[in-house]
Design a protein around this motif. Structure first.
Motif, mmCIF file in Angstrom:
data_model
loop_
_atom_site.group_PDB
_atom_site.id
_atom_site.type_symbol
_atom_site.label_atom_id
_atom_site.label_comp_id
_atom_site.label_asym_id
_atom_site.label_seq_id
_atom_site.Cartn_x
_atom_site.Cartn_y
_atom_site.Cartn_z
ATOM 1 N N UNK A 132 0.873 -1.173 0.000
ATOM 2 C CA UNK A 132 0.000 0.000 0.000
ATOM 3 C C UNK A 132 0.911 1.224 0.000
ATOM 4 N N UNK A 133 0.800 2.018 -1.027
ATOM 5 C CA UNK A 133 1.597 3.226 -1.190
ATOM 6 C C UNK A 133 0.653 4.409 -1.226
ATOM 7 N N UNK A 134 0.939 5.421 -0.442
ATOM 8 C CA UNK A 134 0.178 6.662 -0.528
ATOM 9 C C UNK A 134 1.154 7.820 -0.605
ATOM 10 N N UNK A 135 0.866 8.744 -1.510
ATOM 11 C CA UNK A 135 1.714 9.914 -1.709
ATOM 12 C C UNK A 135 0.828 11.138 -1.885
ATOM 13 N N UNK A 136 1.342 12.280 -1.432
ATOM 14 C CA UNK A 136 0.585 13.514 -1.580
ATOM 15 C C UNK A 136 1.526 14.643 -1.953
ATOM 16 N N UNK A 137 1.113 15.400 -2.953
ATOM 17 C CA UNK A 137 1.832 16.576 -3.408
ATOM 18 C C UNK A 137 0.957 17.788 -3.091
ATOM 19 N N UNK A 138 1.548 18.800 -2.422
ATOM 20 C CA UNK A 138 0.768 19.922 -1.903
ATOM 21 C C UNK A 138 1.363 21.263 -2.338
ATOM 22 N N UNK A 139 0.464 22.210 -2.539
ATOM 23 C CA UNK A 139 0.847 23.555 -2.935
ATOM 24 C C UNK A 139 0.109 24.556 -2.058
ATOM 25 N N UNK A 140 0.805 25.612 -1.656
ATOM 26 C CA UNK A 140 0.186 26.677 -0.880
ATOM 27 C C UNK A 140 0.918 26.905 0.430
ATOM 28 N N UNK A 141 0.671 28.066 1.021
ATOM 29 C CA UNK A 141 1.344 28.430 2.265
ATOM 30 C C UNK A 141 1.066 27.421 3.386
ATOM 31 N N UNK A 142 -0.179 26.929 3.552
ATOM 32 C CA UNK A 142 -0.391 25.925 4.602
ATOM 33 C C UNK A 142 0.461 24.669 4.383
ATOM 34 N N UNK A 143 0.680 24.279 3.137
ATOM 35 C CA UNK A 143 1.521 23.118 2.828
ATOM 36 C C UNK A 143 2.970 23.394 3.205
ATOM 37 N N UNK A 144 3.456 24.577 2.876
ATOM 38 C CA UNK A 144 4.834 24.935 3.217
ATOM 39 C C UNK A 144 5.029 24.958 4.728
ATOM 40 N N UNK A 145 4.017 25.419 5.456
ATOM 41 C CA UNK A 145 4.114 25.443 6.919
ATOM 42 C C UNK A 145 4.165 24.021 7.485
ATOM 43 N N UNK A 146 3.361 23.101 6.918
ATOM 44 C CA UNK A 146 3.427 21.702 7.360
ATOM 45 C C UNK A 146 4.801 21.106 7.075
ATOM 46 N N UNK A 147 5.339 21.386 5.898
ATOM 47 C CA UNK A 147 6.637 20.822 5.505
ATOM 48 C C UNK A 147 7.761 21.313 6.406
ATOM 49 N N UNK A 148 7.624 22.518 6.960
ATOM 50 C CA UNK A 148 8.685 23.102 7.781
ATOM 51 C C UNK A 148 8.687 22.555 9.212
ATOM 52 N N UNK A 149 7.611 21.865 9.581
ATOM 53 C CA UNK A 149 7.534 21.343 10.949
ATOM 54 C C UNK A 149 8.271 20.014 11.063
ATOM 55 N N UNK A 150 8.916 19.810 12.214
ATOM 56 C CA UNK A 150 9.603 18.558 12.481
ATOM 57 C C UNK A 150 9.047 17.978 13.768
ATOM 58 N N UNK A 151 8.537 16.754 13.720
ATOM 59 C CA UNK A 151 8.416 15.929 12.525
ATOM 60 C C UNK A 151 7.286 16.439 11.629
ATOM 61 N N UNK A 152 7.330 16.053 10.369
ATOM 62 C CA UNK A 152 6.330 16.483 9.392
ATOM 63 C C UNK A 152 4.981 15.845 9.744
ATOM 64 N N UNK A 153 3.971 16.652 10.111
ATOM 65 C CA UNK A 153 2.687 16.083 10.503
ATOM 66 C C UNK A 153 2.005 15.301 9.374
ATOM 67 N N UNK A 154 2.230 15.711 8.135
ATOM 68 C CA UNK A 154 1.606 15.008 7.012
ATOM 69 C C UNK A 154 2.203 13.612 6.876
ATOM 70 N N UNK A 155 3.503 13.506 6.994
ATOM 71 C CA UNK A 155 4.168 12.208 6.914
ATOM 72 C C UNK A 155 3.668 11.278 8.031
ATOM 73 N N UNK A 156 3.617 11.795 9.246
ATOM 74 C CA UNK A 156 3.154 10.978 10.367
ATOM 75 C C UNK A 156 1.665 10.664 10.274
ATOM 76 N N UNK A 157 0.884 11.622 9.817
ATOM 77 C CA UNK A 157 -0.550 11.396 9.669
ATOM 78 C C UNK A 157 -0.862 10.333 8.635
ATOM 79 N N UNK A 158 -0.151 10.363 7.528
ATOM 80 C CA UNK A 158 -0.385 9.354 6.494
ATOM 81 C C UNK A 158 0.095 7.981 6.938
ATOM 82 N N UNK A 159 1.155 7.936 7.755
ATOM 83 C CA UNK A 159 1.582 6.640 8.291
ATOM 84 C C UNK A 159 0.505 6.077 9.222
#
Length: 175
Positions: A132-159
């Motif tokens: 099972x593979x899931x990937x997400x590509x995001x655009x916009x300031x909210x996406x950039x803010x998520x990417x800047x957080x450690x750990x990345x909430x999107x990565x952990x949420x998708x796991x």
């Protein structure tokens, strides 16, 4: 040698061209794509195995099962419900992976705008395994803010989504 399939990306959402990209994958034994797929496309069960989704709705009717070209909305990661549209849905078959993807958007001020493509691939592998593979590509300031957080909430949420999906599939198979 086994060659694994990949997500099919529209040019507008190519990984690495946006503000955040995450990729999560599990390969587990003793499950099949047929065990997983119904739990992925039936939104009425999402909240039973993934706690980061809420307020799933179908403003133009349809649902709860996802279908190609279906519009729906859902809340996740603290965002108000995002407007989503299924752009690809192909159930797994003999030797063919299941493919599901949707776009999701949030309008508003430039600081609020978010545009994503979330894609899934579910495929049987030799030896009684499923990938099972899931990937997400995001655009916009909210996406950039998520990417800047450690750990990345999107990565952990998708796991967490993957882990919940696998657990739910095992429960369904064993019942």
């Amino acid at each position: 040698m086994t060659t694994q399939n990949a997500i099919t990306w529209p040019d507008a959402y190519l990984p690495g061209t946006g503000d955040n990209f995450v990729s999560n994958e599990v390969i587990v034994k003793d499950l099949a794509a047929a065990d997983v797929w119904p739990l992925l496309v039936d939104t009425s069960v999402w909240e039973s195995y993934y706690d980061n989704v809420a307020d799933i709705a179908f403003p133009q009717g349809g649902g709860p099962e996802l279908k190609a070209e279906l519009d729906f909305s859902f809340g996740t990661f603290g965002f108000p419900p995002l407007d989503a549209h299924v752009v690809e849905l192909r159930a797994p078959g003999d030797g063919t992976p299941g493919r599901l993807s949707w776009t999701a958007k949030q309008d508003g001020t430039p600081d609020e705008r978010l545009n994503v493509l979330h894609a899934w691939l579910v495929e049987d592998l030799p030896g009684g395994r499923v990938r099972i593979l899931t990937q997400e590509s995001q655009f916009g300031k909210p996406a950039a803010e998520l990417a800047a957080r450690t750990p990345n909430p999107m990565l952990n949420g998708h796991q967490a989504w993957l882990d919940g999906l696998v657990s739910a599939a095992r429960r369904g198979r064993d019942s």
